[in-house]
Design an enzyme around this catalytic site. Sequence first.
Site, short mmCIF file in Angstrom:
data_model
loop_
_atom_site.label_atom_id
_atom_site.label_comp_id
_atom_site.label_asym_id
_atom_site.label_seq_id
_atom_site.Cartn_x
_atom_site.Cartn_y
_atom_site.Cartn_z
N GLY A 11 0.82 -1.21 0.00
CA GLY A 11 0.00 0.00 0.00
C GLY A 11 0.84 1.25 0.00
O GLY A 11 1.99 1.26 0.48
N GLY A 13 0.40 5.67 0.60
CA GLY A 13 -0.46 6.76 1.03
C GLY A 13 0.25 8.09 0.91
O GLY A 13 1.39 8.17 0.42
N VAL A 18 3.73 1.28 2.63
CA VAL A 18 3.55 0.13 3.52
C VAL A 18 4.02 -1.13 2.80
O VAL A 18 3.62 -1.40 1.67
CB VAL A 18 2.06 -0.02 3.93
CG1 VAL A 18 1.91 -1.21 4.88
CG2 VAL A 18 1.56 1.25 4.60
N LYS A 33 5.27 0.46 7.89
CA LYS A 33 4.99 1.75 7.25
C LYS A 33 6.25 2.61 7.37
O LYS A 33 6.73 2.85 8.47
CB LYS A 33 3.82 2.43 7.93
CG LYS A 33 3.32 3.68 7.22
CD LYS A 33 2.04 4.19 7.88
CE LYS A 33 1.48 5.38 7.13
NZ LYS A 33 0.20 5.86 7.75
N ASP A 130 -9.61 11.16 9.78
CA ASP A 130 -9.52 10.70 8.39
C ASP A 130 -10.16 9.32 8.24
O ASP A 130 -9.56 8.40 7.67
CB ASP A 130 -8.07 10.68 7.94
CG ASP A 130 -7.94 10.61 6.41
OD1 ASP A 130 -8.93 10.91 5.72
OD2 ASP A 130 -6.86 10.25 5.92
#
Length: 447
Positions: A11, A13, A18, A33, A130
């Site tokens: 992932g 962001g 990640v 992360k 968020d």
Amino acid sequence: MTSWLRGRCVGKGAFGVVNAAVSRADGRVFAVKSVDRGLGHPRRLEALENEIEILKRVASPHVVAYLGDDVTFEHGGTASFRNLHLEFMPGGTVADLDRADVDESLVRRYAWCLVSALRDVHARGFVHCDVKGRNVLLSGNRSEAKLADFGSAVEVEVPQDLLPRGSPMWMAPEVVLRERQGPESDMWSLGCTVIEIVNGKPPWEDHGVDTLSRIGYSDELPEFPSKLSELGKDFLEKCLRREWRERWSCDQLLQHPFLLPYAVVESSPRCVLDWVDSEFAESEHNDLEEEGGWLEFNRNENSVKSRIRKLATESRVNWETQGWEAVREVELKEESWSSRTTGETEEGVNWEFSNVVGVGSCGECWNCEGVNREIEEFGEECKRGGGWERGILIIYSCKTLIRCYLLLLIYLNTLWFWIIYGVYLCLLEKCVMQLRERRNWVECIRN
């Protein structure tokens, strides 16, 4: 990198990348992360440090677990990374779900997980800021959802700069207007996320400034999914109220009927339905094993709905024969039938009682005149075909009514309903004891 190995990217962001990782010591898989400290992105590094500090203080089974943090030097020592070690959730995010696999029961389950996570986060004094589909991670079998990505989170008590935090399409009106960003703002984002889970897309169409203007300055709400039930739409209405003071809190939402099938019964029972007995525990344990894969998720849960259904539909007590103890006993003399009212004599049982145990209603022995008169009246009732049989029929009619009443409690879980039910139980028990006592007297008379 001496203690773990970095794997594939799972992932990306705004504040980091990640990767999957494997521990050299025990082969455990976890997520890492990372932010490259040498690329000159102070906001990314600040967000990661903020997330590390918050996750250290937030312990919740519904939040992705913090496993540690470190600094590593990679690529021959030319790159330095700040790393956050997290629980690995291999199921992806709710934003990646195939909408064909999403039904309302799944939406309810994920909504319950999110509300439970936000309750724990708010109880620790933080606002997530968020909440959205990309920040809700799923377990391998996608039976469990957990809240992640606390890079934008803030403490409630710390003065804020009132700069909007989070993703615009999920922001609450007061956040867009830069008025405040508190726990109530997370409730708005929660409602938007539930819409996203159902529809597979953000709650608003992204038209830039025009969309932000609609969120902040109009009276509009995101469109509720048409395929959601009326109960689900009512749940969304409690979250998506433009006035932040009117939105429901996490504790209130956990009592909403939309989430009731996943409600957790406290260990200290507040009413008879909360009491855990061996029969309930054994049957629920077997049910979970038969479902396959749900035992771990529901190990610490007691389904209120299941308990009410059992009490309302199963015949657990025979009001005529089971569970009763003889309190008063009577010995009868086999003599001629002697009626005090007519003086006629037949073979049968003498109305005179001997060796009676107990005390009568007038405070004297059972041979007192008042009790004998009562016996005579019941004898006459029995001869006319009345007596305790009608009372037993009334009790069974009441049982049928209370079964329907208990089923209503699933959807109308209010304090008054529980009070009325408690009063009914007390009256029912007293009524049954009296009927039992009277029946014994009539049976004695018949014999």
